[in-house]
Write a protein that holds these residues in place. Sequence first.
Motif, short mmCIF file in Angstrom:
data_model
loop_
_atom_site.label_atom_id
_atom_site.label_comp_id
_atom_site.label_asym_id
_atom_site.label_seq_id
_atom_site.Cartn_x
_atom_site.Cartn_y
_atom_site.Cartn_z
N THR A 199 0.85 -1.18 0.00
CA THR A 199 0.00 0.00 0.00
C THR A 199 0.89 1.23 0.00
OG1 THR A 199 -1.77 -1.13 1.21
CG2 THR A 199 -1.78 1.27 1.23
N VAL A 200 0.72 2.08 -0.99
CA VAL A 200 1.54 3.28 -1.08
C VAL A 200 0.63 4.50 -1.03
CG1 VAL A 200 3.36 2.14 -2.40
CG2 VAL A 200 1.47 3.23 -3.60
N SER A 201 1.23 5.63 -0.73
CA SER A 201 0.47 6.88 -0.61
C SER A 201 0.87 7.84 -1.73
CB SER A 201 0.74 7.54 0.74
OG SER A 201 0.20 8.85 0.77
N PRO A 202 -0.08 8.52 -2.36
CA PRO A 202 0.25 9.55 -3.34
C PRO A 202 1.16 10.63 -2.76
CG PRO A 202 -2.07 8.99 -3.49
CD PRO A 202 -1.54 8.29 -2.26
N HIS A 203 1.07 10.83 -1.44
CA HIS A 203 1.95 11.81 -0.79
C HIS A 203 3.40 11.43 -1.01
CE1 HIS A 203 4.32 13.42 2.58
NE2 HIS A 203 3.49 14.45 2.53
N GLY A 204 3.74 10.18 -0.72
CA GLY A 204 5.11 9.72 -0.91
C GLY A 204 5.52 9.67 -2.36
N ILE A 205 4.59 9.28 -3.22
CA ILE A 205 4.88 9.18 -4.65
C ILE A 205 5.25 10.54 -5.22
CG2 ILE A 205 3.87 8.74 -6.92
CD1 ILE A 205 2.19 6.53 -5.60
N PHE A 206 4.45 11.55 -4.94
CA PHE A 206 4.72 12.88 -5.50
C PHE A 206 5.91 13.57 -4.82
CE2 PHE A 206 0.54 12.35 -7.40
CZ PHE A 206 0.74 12.93 -8.64
N THR A 207 6.18 13.23 -3.57
CA THR A 207 7.39 13.74 -2.94
C THR A 207 8.61 13.23 -3.69
OG1 THR A 207 6.35 13.87 -0.75
CG2 THR A 207 8.76 13.78 -0.82
N ALA A 208 8.60 11.94 -4.02
CA ALA A 208 9.71 11.35 -4.77
C ALA A 208 9.79 11.93 -6.18
CB ALA A 208 9.54 9.83 -4.83
N VAL A 209 8.63 12.10 -6.82
CA VAL A 209 8.61 12.67 -8.17
C VAL A 209 9.14 14.10 -8.16
CG1 VAL A 209 7.11 13.41 -10.08
CG2 VAL A 209 6.75 11.18 -9.00
N GLY A 210 8.76 14.87 -7.15
CA GLY A 210 9.25 16.24 -7.04
C GLY A 210 10.76 16.28 -6.90
N PHE A 211 11.31 15.37 -6.09
CA PHE A 211 12.76 15.30 -5.92
C PHE A 211 13.44 14.92 -7.23
CE2 PHE A 211 16.66 12.95 -4.99
CZ PHE A 211 17.33 13.85 -4.16
N LEU A 212 12.86 13.97 -7.95
CA LEU A 212 13.45 13.52 -9.22
C LEU A 212 13.38 14.61 -10.29
CD1 LEU A 212 12.11 9.85 -9.35
CD2 LEU A 212 14.45 10.59 -8.88
N VAL A 213 12.26 15.33 -10.34
CA VAL A 213 12.12 16.40 -11.32
C VAL A 213 13.15 17.50 -11.07
CG1 VAL A 213 10.62 18.30 -12.09
CG2 VAL A 213 9.69 16.00 -11.83
N GLY A 214 13.25 17.93 -9.81
CA GLY A 214 14.24 18.95 -9.48
C GLY A 214 15.65 18.48 -9.75
N SER A 215 15.94 17.22 -9.43
CA SER A 215 17.28 16.65 -9.64
C SER A 215 17.61 16.57 -11.13
CB SER A 215 17.37 15.25 -9.02
OG SER A 215 17.20 15.31 -7.62
N TRP A 216 16.62 16.23 -11.96
CA TRP A 216 16.86 16.11 -13.40
C TRP A 216 17.29 17.45 -13.98
CZ3 TRP A 216 15.11 18.13 -18.00
CH2 TRP A 216 15.45 17.41 -19.16
N PHE A 217 16.57 18.52 -13.64
CA PHE A 217 16.93 19.84 -14.16
C PHE A 217 18.27 20.31 -13.59
CE2 PHE A 217 12.35 20.09 -15.14
CZ PHE A 217 12.42 20.56 -16.43
N PHE A 218 18.51 19.99 -12.33
CA PHE A 218 19.78 20.36 -11.71
C PHE A 218 20.94 19.66 -12.41
CE2 PHE A 218 22.82 19.38 -8.11
CZ PHE A 218 23.42 20.63 -8.13
N LEU A 219 20.79 18.36 -12.70
CA LEU A 219 21.82 17.62 -13.42
C LEU A 219 22.04 18.21 -14.81
CD1 LEU A 219 21.14 13.89 -12.50
CD2 LEU A 219 23.35 15.07 -12.37
N ILE A 240 25.32 12.83 -8.68
CA ILE A 240 24.32 11.83 -8.35
C ILE A 240 24.57 11.24 -6.97
CG2 ILE A 240 23.43 9.54 -8.97
CD1 ILE A 240 23.84 10.34 -11.90
N SER A 241 25.85 11.01 -6.64
CA SER A 241 26.19 10.52 -5.30
C SER A 241 25.77 11.52 -4.23
CB SER A 241 27.69 10.26 -5.22
OG SER A 241 28.08 9.89 -3.91
N ALA A 242 26.01 12.80 -4.50
CA ALA A 242 25.64 13.84 -3.53
C ALA A 242 24.12 13.93 -3.39
CB ALA A 242 26.21 15.19 -3.97
N LEU A 243 23.40 13.82 -4.51
CA LEU A 243 21.94 13.89 -4.46
C LEU A 243 21.35 12.70 -3.70
CD1 LEU A 243 21.12 15.04 -8.11
CD2 LEU A 243 20.67 16.32 -6.02
N THR A 244 21.94 11.53 -3.89
CA THR A 244 21.45 10.34 -3.19
C THR A 244 21.61 10.49 -1.69
OG1 THR A 244 22.05 8.96 -5.08
CG2 THR A 244 21.69 7.85 -2.98
N ARG A 245 22.76 10.95 -1.27
CA ARG A 245 22.99 11.15 0.17
C ARG A 245 22.15 12.29 0.72
NH1 ARG A 245 27.30 8.76 -1.95
NH2 ARG A 245 28.61 7.40 -0.65
#
Length: 289
Positions: free
Chosen positions: A20-40, A54-59
């Motif tokens: 069981t997953v929550s849209p809250h967690g899903i969109f939090t992760a998506v937001g992080f990935l979107v911001g990271s993609w443009f930053f990269l 990528i190592s710094a973003l993961t940590r």
Amino acid sequence: MTWSAISYPPLVTIDVGPMTVSPHGIFTAVGFLVGSWFFLRDTRRRDIDDEVIISALTRAAVGAIVGARLVYVLNHIDRYGSPLDWVKIWEGGISLLGGLTGGVLTAWWIARRRGLDFVALVDLAAPWLALGIAVGRIGDIVIADHLGPPTSMPFGFRCPDGAVVGQTVGSPCPPGEVVHLTAAYDLLASLAIFAVMLASRGRLRARRGHAALLVAVLYGVNRFSLDFVRADDRRLGLTGSQWTALVAVIIGVALLVWRWRQGPTPRPTDSRRSQPEPNNNDDEAASRG
């Protein structure tokens, strides 16, 4: 009038097989990935090593999770019966400002260890951070979380008749009442900050640290104002997020004024530094050996 209030059935959880997953967690992760993609994308234009970023973003993501939970627990310590309950993050309870603080501090530590120009990197990340926050807030709207007190405004959220926290809504919601949908306010404010940052990137380029500090001040002002219409625990009249935001705004404004008085700061001609500079003494010793 409340007849035009926003009304929709919140989607609190999604069943994915046995999970069981929550849209809250899903969109939090998506937001992080979107911001990271443009930053990269920006760091690649400056020939900074992908592996290092990528190592710094993961940590930083791990640090953000720890900070988000820690700050939430500290702000709501009276809700927990034992220290074991503090780590049960799957039961909900995180702080966005705590997550931002934890992520930034972790990134600073990694940058220092790897010899990266932390100030230059956070300036690059500043607009994408605001965009990531906006995307993440979509999940809060989907589950009807971070609701405020009743309102007569036409864009309030009408609570469902069977409002049960954790099942039909994300936070307390009086059945049939119209309340402030504060997550939507934060989404719109974050998009406005994002637009301001994109429009001012050229002018801020010559002033190191100003982009990152401006985002901190603007978002801090937003959260300080927003929490007046958000239902949350208060201490000395303010929520924990308001106290955190107030500190961020005071420090951010002070640093902005100080840096502005110093004038424009010339940027290095070579911004490719992704590893610590070699120690010339060690090279000479190695050549003699």
